[in-house]
Every structure is written in structure tokens, then in C-alpha cells.
Motif scaffolding. Structure first.
Motif, mmCIF file in Angstrom:
data_model
loop_
_atom_site.group_PDB
_atom_site.id
_atom_site.type_symbol
_atom_site.label_atom_id
_atom_site.label_comp_id
_atom_site.label_asym_id
_atom_site.label_seq_id
_atom_site.Cartn_x
_atom_site.Cartn_y
_atom_site.Cartn_z
ATOM 1 N N GLU A 54 35.633 42.534 36.034
ATOM 2 C CA GLU A 54 36.983 42.129 36.422
ATOM 3 C C GLU A 54 37.010 41.170 37.602
ATOM 4 N N VAL A 55 36.110 41.371 38.549
ATOM 5 C CA VAL A 55 36.164 40.597 39.791
ATOM 6 C C VAL A 55 34.755 40.212 40.228
ATOM 7 N N LEU A 56 34.701 39.272 41.159
ATOM 8 C CA LEU A 56 33.475 38.955 41.875
ATOM 9 C C LEU A 56 33.557 39.610 43.253
ATOM 10 N N ASP A 57 32.414 39.875 43.864
ATOM 11 C CA ASP A 57 32.469 40.446 45.202
ATOM 12 C C ASP A 57 32.814 39.353 46.211
ATOM 13 N N ARG A 58 32.910 39.711 47.471
ATOM 14 C CA ARG A 58 33.387 38.748 48.466
ATOM 15 C C ARG A 58 32.425 37.597 48.695
ATOM 16 N N ASP A 59 31.192 37.769 48.215
ATOM 17 C CA ASP A 59 30.227 36.675 48.311
ATOM 18 C C ASP A 59 30.218 35.788 47.072
ATOM 19 N N GLY A 60 30.998 36.196 46.052
ATOM 20 C CA GLY A 60 31.034 35.426 44.827
ATOM 21 C C GLY A 60 30.051 35.870 43.775
ATOM 22 N N ASN A 61 29.449 37.043 43.955
ATOM 23 C CA ASN A 61 28.503 37.569 42.979
ATOM 24 C C ASN A 61 29.209 38.455 41.959
ATOM 25 N N PHE A 62 28.589 38.580 40.804
ATOM 26 C CA PHE A 62 29.117 39.375 39.706
ATOM 27 C C PHE A 62 29.158 40.839 40.121
ATOM 28 N N GLY A 77 44.740 36.914 44.640
ATOM 29 C CA GLY A 77 44.354 36.313 43.373
ATOM 30 C C GLY A 77 44.452 37.205 42.164
ATOM 31 N N ALA A 78 45.118 38.354 42.277
ATOM 32 C CA ALA A 78 45.225 39.279 41.144
ATOM 33 C C ALA A 78 45.992 38.645 39.990
ATOM 34 N N THR A 79 45.558 38.947 38.789
ATOM 35 C CA THR A 79 46.292 38.521 37.589
ATOM 36 C C THR A 79 46.743 39.716 36.757
ATOM 37 N N THR A 80 46.485 40.912 37.254
ATOM 38 C CA THR A 80 47.008 42.155 36.699
ATOM 39 C C THR A 80 47.341 43.070 37.871
ATOM 40 N N ILE A 81 47.912 44.241 37.575
ATOM 41 C CA ILE A 81 48.268 45.194 38.616
ATOM 42 C C ILE A 81 47.042 46.043 38.971
ATOM 43 N N TRP A 82 46.871 46.319 40.255
ATOM 44 C CA TRP A 82 45.732 47.103 40.719
ATOM 45 C C TRP A 82 46.057 48.598 40.739
ATOM 46 N N GLU A 83 45.009 49.407 40.692
ATOM 47 C CA GLU A 83 45.148 50.858 40.793
ATOM 48 C C GLU A 83 45.487 51.274 42.220
ATOM 49 N N HIS A 84 44.906 50.599 43.198
ATOM 50 C CA HIS A 84 45.138 50.894 44.612
ATOM 51 C C HIS A 84 45.864 49.723 45.259
ATOM 52 N N TRP A 85 46.680 50.043 46.249
ATOM 53 C CA TRP A 85 47.337 48.960 46.986
ATOM 54 C C TRP A 85 46.300 48.054 47.648
ATOM 55 N N ASP A 86 45.143 48.610 47.973
ATOM 56 C CA ASP A 86 44.090 47.822 48.631
ATOM 57 C C ASP A 86 42.802 47.869 47.816
ATOM 58 N N SER A 87 42.900 47.661 46.526
ATOM 59 C CA SER A 87 41.678 47.631 45.711
ATOM 60 C C SER A 87 40.687 46.614 46.271
ATOM 61 N N ILE A 88 41.213 45.471 46.737
ATOM 62 C CA ILE A 88 40.419 44.537 47.537
ATOM 63 C C ILE A 88 41.025 44.525 48.936
ATOM 64 N N LYS A 89 40.243 44.854 49.929
ATOM 65 C CA LYS A 89 40.749 44.930 51.297
ATOM 66 C C LYS A 89 40.897 43.526 51.901
ATOM 67 N N PRO A 90 41.641 43.406 52.976
ATOM 68 C CA PRO A 90 41.829 42.092 53.590
ATOM 69 C C PRO A 90 40.530 41.361 53.910
ATOM 70 N N ASP A 91 39.448 42.106 54.203
ATOM 71 C CA ASP A 91 38.177 41.447 54.507
ATOM 72 C C ASP A 91 37.365 41.114 53.255
#
Length: 897
Positions: free
Chosen positions: A357-365, A728-742
């Protein structure tokens, strides 16, 4: 000119295999004038398109009914096509022409099944998960008039007739409570048969029946043996009929599809393909006789909901190379389905597609949130030219695809994203002047598409994908705005009833998975809330009839649980799941579970009483109204102070107490003010979880805080709906902070990026911001009350109701005037609530007294005008600058679920 269009039978256009002996017919009216109401109709049903063999002719019936009108003619024959047409009259006595023809076909009678359940005899122990291939040849010596194929499986199947699939449906027979109900599908294969030799072929995979489900690698929940049941009815020109069945003359083999799992993907070795295996005159020397297995026909039901299909295709957005050197295709959208790809490689070359679904903050799979689900498609090339592949019996939830084995420069042009879900009819749209809010709306839609894959799942990517009841009930009203979900929920709710325990307990997930559990408040309440919502949105009384015993059993189960009869203060509950006001290391919110449980106890008792009243069960209606009153009294005694304050000072506690009318009327305004203050004191942020979030903005609007609700919906900082959009979400997340500000992740353990529960705010967008609401079930009578906000310059929503298109929108002109656009379908009326005095309302310069279609006008002391409008499209201008978005909403506008 009056005309009748869009004829449906049981919500579907020209359906095959309708089991109901009294199927319901619906139609819409079109007219070129305003204020059109149907005064009468006539239905004719015949067994021939010339209508010379009538089985039902209503004659002229004086009625304005045009939705879900029950068939009342002669008893229907099985496996028969019935044509129907409809004529209507308006209030002036003018009649339409006959509508275009439509038809339905009846299902196979239960006693007409004669096929045998067959299973492959070719599997070895080490090949236990390789998919089955089965085939049969037969000869046709006459001209075929019609042919219907009825098929189901223990597992998932793909059927072929002379090498071709009969339609584009997928993942059949779908997922039901297999121990109680198993769907079969019907196909019109008349055009696929030929004179002489013919062949039937079938592939069968594990699917939900015996594949990996839930956690810990568990499988075989419903059985440990795949099987196929097939029956082909052929009618010849001379009137004779032949039946071709699955039996011991069929043959089986292994094939190229070596593994297929819903969670884990597929392994396809194209070198093992046998060309023509599902066509006639195939010589399969290694094929063996199938085995007959012992299973009855009990529980077989015709397809009830819309089938699953490839509903949309997406082209890749871009090609990426990660810091680790991974080759990644970005589809640009978190989607559910699979990749269709074309390759040209040498024999034995291995192509692997892994989905995330996403890449990590470094851009890795990143695949951590998939848990044990591998979501990997492996294809071994046969060589010799271009090869195209897409999965058969698995689906993936993903935006990104890591690819090995194909040249990177070819990927963008050789890959297509196939979006797969239940093929529900789109019915709603919402747009406004804020691009981030528009993206949120798109995310809500995509969340529904990705999680309505035959059952309402919680997530489509990890090792779960289960039909969580709580998620379904909090989202169902939003779902009904965006798609026609009546067939979808009709089917699923039958499984809710089938899986309900003898004491009335409802599973946490439906279809039930042993070990997941039963009986949580707000989750089990889906048994009551969902049927009532379908009734409200579609005018479907029958769903209340069919689910009534289930609804009552759930409320009676609750009554037996509490240490006190009118409180629910025992047992396990999810509570306000994932609320932000709970402990940092917990998924449970701070609102007490017994408060939530008792609140939903009262709510379900209230809805059950209303259901009993609709069904004419007066004794039950009185009994459950009394029960609701006693539970409300107990709630006040336990959770409200003598001075009228809710003892638990959380947003969710306030919201439930107000939404479900659990407080004395005199205490409600103060509690609403406390809720508003709580939101403001939190920096205009929410703290609610799964239980409180759906109702938060609705309650604020109900009590006059719509502008605050707008601020909350438009909030961009965490926690908020638009925070995920900003990331950058294109769907709804399970958590309000599924990706944290950092850029780090909330967790690997439970962190879906496609989880529709918080998308329930879509209901507020349609009902309050755009103002589309119902006054009578099915939108026979409509309320249009757009709430105009200074934070937006325009809002517009559309809803395709059972009567036709409803439109409600507003736009602010540069001079401060407001333009309102509303459309009211024929055969309905609407109350339009306008935040202006009657003298300030015009249409193309004409005051409201001269506007055609305006039936009634009233103005209150606050200069809010109510217009009763007949059908038609209206473009109203409000010259008054004073806005009333923070006036309290009428009770009827918010009280409905």
C-alpha cells in the motif's frame, strides 16, 4: 410528455435466477414539466415478448407506488423468463406509452437439482493447494433455443463453455456462511453452444472455503475438500430438453495454476498449460476420472447480490527506483484487485509481482502492515512470444508493485491495474470548492470499493479481510449514498442471521470465523441498524420482514446480559475502538464500555420498536418502546449526574447521549455546548474512535454547531480527516495517524491504509453540507437543506434514488448572493429549507409566488423559508446575506441512522 424508464426487478436490470415467488418491480418516471406525480400504473407480465401469454395484468391501479411493487400474478414456473412492461398516469390523467420491455428469469427449483458434487482425484499430498482443472464433453444434434448453466463450488471457480467464459463475473460463488448458505450462479450460454461437439471446463481454487483465513495461518474453516456442482439445461427447437450435469464421467487434472490464495497471491507456471483443455476434441492422456463426494443440495441459493467484476482499469502513474534499488510501479491509487501484465521472456523466466500500500519514509517498499499476507504473484514464462496474465482466485490491496523479472523500461506500458469489487451501481457524487475535501470524498469512495468485495471487509490487504459487523454498521448510511447497496446488504444480512447464535449473539465478523468471537455492543448492533437503514434508504419493507427475527434475537440477547436488566455492563466490548483518548498503548478508547453498550442497547430497542410498528406487530412495538424507555431511564441513572451532566466527559460519551436521545430534553443543549467546547479545547480536533466518529458532526449540526462541524471536517492538522489527505492518502486509514508526522508508521500489527470506518463522515457531507435527506423511506418525500458555510464557496451533491436523480447544491456569488440548485425526481416532493426570507428568493427574477412547481411556502420568525416543491430542477437565488448554518437542525434531519 410522461415516460417510464429504468425498470428493475429486485433492484436489478434483467436478472437471471430470481428465487422470490413475488419479485418486486420498480420504475422511474420522466417528464418535461414540473410537479409530476404518478396517479396510477398498469403492469403487464407475460411469458412472451409480444404479451400474448399474459400471466399478470394489473389493469389500471390508482396508486403512486413505483418502487418495489410486488408481483401478484399466477404462480411462477422455475427456469422461466418473464417479460414485463409498465404504463403510468400523471395527476392530470395523462398516460405514458408502454415502457420498453424488461425481463426476469426464475431460479432453479430446489428439487430440480440432479447433478453430483465432483472433486479432483489428481492431487498429491505435496500438490494439495494446486488448483483443480475439470472438463466434460457432450454432443448437440439439434438447434438450441436456450441454454442456462447453473454452477457453484466449494471454493472459487472459473467456468468455461467451449473455451470461453459465459460472462465477466469473478470470484464466484462469493463468500457466504457456507455451512448454512451457498450461492450458485446462473449463466445464459445459448450463444456459446454449437452443433456437434461441445465442452465444459472448470477451474476450482481454495478461496474463502478452504483457504487461509484470519490469523495464524488457519485454513479449512468450512471444509477440507474443493468440489464443483454444475447443471446445464438445454432447450431445443422441437421443445425437448437435455440436462448436462457434473457426474462421474467428468475428468480432472492438475494445470498451470499451482497455487492460489486470497492473502498470498498466485503461482502460475505457464509451461504446464494445456492448450484447448476446455474446448471440444481435446486429448488429455493424463486426465483422470473425478471423484463424487457426499454433499446434499441443502443451503443452495441463487445469487443474491451483484457479482464481482473488474469495474475499472488504471494505468500506472510512474516508475520508481527505491534507495534499496527496488523497481517499483506506482499505480497512483490505493486499489483492490490485481495487475494484468504482458511479458515476452524465454521459457522458465520467473516474473514476480509483490504488492504493497505504501512506501516507507525513505521511499523503500513496505510490507510490514501486511503481517503474514505475502500478496505476491509469481509467473513462470512458457516462452515463444508475448504472454498475458492476471490472477484467477486472489486479489490484492495495493498502490505499489515491486517487480522482478521484467525489463523496467517496459513496465508502464505492459501493466494495467484491474479494480475488482462487487459491481454495485454508483448512485452518489459530492464536490465542493475545497480540493482536499474533494480528495477526502474520493478516498471514501475508494475505501468502499476496496472493501465491498462480496462482504463488507475491514481491510483488503493483510491477513484478515473479514466482514466486521461494527465497521459495516457505522458506514452503511454513507455507503447507501455512494452506491446502491440494497442487494449487497440483503445478501450479507442473511448471513448475519444464519451465523447468529441460538441465544441471539451476533458474531464480530460475518461470515463467522470460529475463534473471533461474539456479542460486542456496536458490532452486534449491525443486526438491527443495517436492516433499518436499508429500509430507510430504499423503502424496502421486505428486508425488515426477513431480518425481524434476527433483530429481535439480538435485542433479547442484550437484555439477558447485564447484571441489571436495563443496563449492559458485562462481557467483552470493543468500545470506542481506536479512539485517541485512550491509553497510549491501548486500542480501547476512554469512554466506558458499559456506557457505550447501554447506549446501543437503547438505540437498538428503539429501532426494533419502529420496525415492529412498520410490520404491524403492535404488541412487539409497544413492548420494545417500553424497553427503550426503561433502558434510557437506567442510562440516566447510571451515567448522568443529578444535575444532568454526562458523567464521562469524552466526546464519544456526549455524542452517543445526544444522538440516541438518552438525555432529558432540557439537558441536551448544555451537553451539546459541552461537546462543542471539548472540540474547541482540543484545538478543533476530534478524539473519537469507531463508535463516536460517525455521529460527531451530525450531532454538532443537530444542535446548531454546523460551522464548528465544518471547521472540524476541514481541519488539516493531526488528528483530522484531512491529515491523511495531506500525507498523500488515496483511501481512508484505519488509524488517524497510520503515518505519523515524521513519516514513521503507527504500527505493523494493525495498520491498514484502506479501512472505511472513518469514511462515515461522508454521511455528513451529503446530509448536512449538501443537505440531501429523506422525510419518508426511500426518498418518496425528500428534505433538501444545504448548510451554507463561510468556509466554502460551493457544495453540490447528487443521489440517484429509487425515484430518480436528486440534486442539491449551493454556490456563493461575488456579490454575496447564494445560488441554490435542486432537482426533485418525478413522483416525489421535497421540502427545501432556505436560509432567507421568502421575499429574498427568486428564480430568474421571479418571486416564489410565481415559480412553477412551488406547492407551499412558509417562513418562520428567523427568516428561514420552507418551500414544498414538486418534481423538476430549480435554480433559486437568495439575495439575503444573513446565513443560518448554525441554526439547530430539525429533529427529523439528524435522528435517522
Amino acid at each position: 410528455m410522461l415516460s417510464v424508464y429504468d425498470l428493475t426487478c429486485e433492484y436489478r436490470r434483467n436478472p437471471i435466477a430470481i428465487e422470490q415467488q413475488q419479485p418486486r418491480l420498480s420504475w422511474k418516471l420522466r417528464a418535461d414539466t414540473r410537479g409530476v406525480m404518478q396517479s396510477a400504473y398498469r403492469i403487464q407480465v407475460a411469458q412472451d415478448p409480444e404479451f400474448s401469454k399474459l400471466v399478470w395484468d394489473t389493469g389500471r391501479v390508482d396508486s403512486d407506488s413505483s418502487v418495489l411493487v410486488e408481483y401478484g400474478g399466477k404462480p411462477l414456473h422455475s427456469r422461466s423468463r418473464y417479460f414485463y412492461r409498465i404504463q403510468a398516469w400523471d395527476a392530470g390523467g395523462q398516460s405514458s406509452d408502454w415502457s420498453e420491455l424488461a425481463f426476469w428469469e426464475t431460479a432453479l427449483r430446489h428439487d430440480e437439482w440432479q447433478a453430483a458434487w465432483i472433486s479432483s482425484s489428481c492431487r498429491q499430498a505435496e500438490e494439495a493447494e494446486a488448483c483443480d482443472y475439470m472438463r466434460h464433453e457432450f454432443t448437440i444434434g439439434q438447434d438450441v433455443v436456450s441454454a442456462r448453466l447453473y454452477v457453484t463450488a466449494q471454493g472459487l471457480y472459473r467456468i468455461y463453455v467451449n473455451g470461453l467464459t459465459p460472462d465477466d463475473s469473478l470470484l464466484a460463488p462469493g463468500w457466504t456462511s457456507y455451512h448454512h448458505r451457498l450461492q450458485y450462479q446462473a449463466y445464459d450460454v445459448t450463444g456459446l453452444l454449437a452443433s456437434g461437439a461441445n465442452a465444459l471446463g472448470a477451474m476450482v481454487g481454495n478461496g474463502w472455503y478452504k483457504g487461509n483465513l484470519a490469523w495464524e495461518g488457519k485454513r479449512n474453516f468450512y471444509g477440507d475438500e474443493r468440489a464443483l456442482l454444475l447443471q446445464l439445461h438445454i432447450v431445443y427447437a422441437d421443445g425437448s430438453e437435455e440436462v448436462v450435469c457434473s457426474d462421474d464421467t467428468w475428468q480432472c487434472s492438475n494445470g498451470a495454476l499451482q497455487r492460489s490464495e486470497l492473502y498470498h497471491g498466485e503461482l502460475y507456471d505457464a509451461r504446464l498449460e494445456e492448450t484447448g483443455w476446455s474446448e471440444p476434441d481435446f486429448r488429455g492422456e493424463q486426465w483422470q476420472a473425478v471423484r463424487i463426494i457426499d454433499r446434499e443440495y441443502e443451503g443452495l441459493v441463487a445469487q443474491e447480490s451483484d457479482p464481482m467484476r473488474i469495474v475499472q482499469e488504471l494505468q500506472p502513474l510512474q516508475l520508481l527506483t527505491s534507495p534499496r534499488g527496488e523497481t517499483i510501479v506506482d499505480m497512483g491509487q490505493n486499489m483492490v484487485g490485481w495487475i494484468r501484465f504482458t511479458a515476452q521472456q524465454e521459457a522458465g523466466a520467473i516474473i514476480e509481482l509483490q504488492h504493497a500500500e505504501v512506501l516507507d519514509r525513505d521511499g523503500n517498499f513496505y510490507t510490514g502492515n501486511l503481517r503474514t499476507a505475502s500478496q505476491t504473484v509469481t509467473y513462470i514464462c512458457k516462452g515463444g512470444g508475448e504472454e498475458t496474465y492476471e490472477p484467477f482466485f486472489s486479489f490484492q490491496g495495493f498502490r505499489y508493485v515491486k517487480v522482478t523479472g521484467m525489463p523496467a523500461e517496459e513496465l508502464l506500458e505492459r501493466m494495467t491495474g484491474c479494480v475488482v469489487h462487487t459491481d454495485m451501481e454508483p448512485t452518489g457524487s459530492f464536490q465542493c470548492s475545497d480540493h482536499m475535501l474533494n480528495q477526502l470524498q474520493r478516498n471514501i469512495v475508494w475505501g468502499q470499493k476496496g472493501n465491498f468485495v462480496d462482504v463488507p471487509t475491514d481491510c483488503p490487504q493483510r491477513d484478515e479481510r473479514l466482514g466486521w459487523t461494527g465497521d459495516a454498521q457505522v458506514f452503511i448510511r454513507t455507503a447507501a449514498f455512494q452506491f446502491n447497496v440494497a442487494p449487497f446488504f440483503t445478501k450479507w444480512l442473511k448471513d448475519v442471521g444464519a451465523d447468529q447464535q441460538s441465544d441471539g449473539a451476533v458474531p464480530h465478523v460475518v461470515p463467522d470465523i470460529p475463534g473471533v468471537g461474539y456479542g460486542s455492543s456496536a458490532w452486534g448492533d449491525a443486526a438491527v441498524i443495517c436492516p433499518w437503514t436499508i429500509y430507510e434508504c430504499y423503502g424496502d419493507r421486505r428486508i425488515l420482514e426477513s431480518q425481524y427475527n434476527s433483530m429481535r434475537a439480538w435485542v433479547d440477547y442484550i437484555r439477558a446480559q447485564g447484571e441489571q436488566e436495563y443496563l449492559w455492563n458485562t462481557g467483552f466490548h470493543f468500545g470506542d475502538w481506536l479512539a485517541l483518548d485512550g491509553k497510549a498503548d491501548s486500542s480501547f478508547g476512554a469512554t466506558p464500555n458499559d456506557l457505550i453498550a447501554t447506549a446501543f442497547y437503547a438505540y437498538s430497542a428503539d429501532l426494533l420498536a419502529k420496525t415492529a410498528e412498520v410490520l404491524g406487530k403492535s404488541d412487539d412495538a409497544e413492548a420494545y418502546r417500553e424497553l427503550n424507555g426503561r433502558v434510557v431511564h437506567a442510562f440516566r441513572a447510571e451515567f448522568v449526574t443529578p444535575s444532568g451532566r454526562v458523567a464521562s466527559q469524552t466526546q464519544t460519551a456526549y455524542v452517543l447521549a445526544l444522538m440516541f436521545d438518552l438525555l432529558e430534553e432540557r439537558d441536551r443543549p448544555r451537553t451539546a455546548a459541552m461537546l462543542a467546547e471539548h472540540v474547541r479545547a482540543s484545538g478543533t480536533h476530534l478524539t473519537t474512535g469507531f463508535v463516536g466518529t460517525p455521529y460527531l458532526c451530525l450531532v454538532l449540526s443537530r444542535f446548531g454547531y454546523t460551522e464548528l462541524a465544518y471547521e472540524l471536517v476541514l481541519q488539516k492538522e493531526y488528528p483530522s480527516w484531512l491529515y491523511s489527505v495531506s500525507k498523500g492518502a488515496t483511501t481512508i486509514w484505519e488509524h488517524w495517524d497510520s503515518i505519523k508526522p515524521d513519516g514513521s508508521f503507527w504500527s505493523d500489527e494493525m495498520n491498514s491504509f484502506n479501512h472505511y470506518a472513518y469514511g462515515s463522515v461522508g454521511e455528513w457531507l451529503y446530509r448536512i453540507a449538501a443537505g440531501i435527506n429523506l422525510k419518508q423511506p426511500g426518498y418518496k418525500s425528500i428534505q433538501l437543506q444545504p448548510h451554507i458555510s463561510g468556509q466554502l464557496s460551493y457544495v453540490k451533491a447528487e443521489l440517484k434514488s429509487m425515484y430518480g436523480d436528486i440534486v442539491s447544491g449551493w454556490r456563493r456569488d461575488d456579490d454575496g448572493a447564494i445560488q441554490l440548485e435542486v432537482t426533485v425526481p418525478a413522483n416525489t416532493t421535497a421540502e427545501v429549507v432556505v436560509p432567507a426570507g421568502r421575499r429574498d428568493i427568486t428564480e430568474h427574477g421571479t418571486g416564489i409566488d410565481g415559480i412553477e412547481g412551488v406547492l407551499e411556502v412558509s417562513e418562520d420568525a428567523k427568516r428561514v423559508t420552507r418551500l414544498k416543491l414538486g418534481s423538476g430542477t430549480y435554480c433559486l437565488k437568495l439575495s439575503a446575506s444573513r446565513e443560518h448554518c448554525d441554526e439547530a437542525m430539525p429533529e427529523a434531519a439528524i435522528r435517522m441512522p
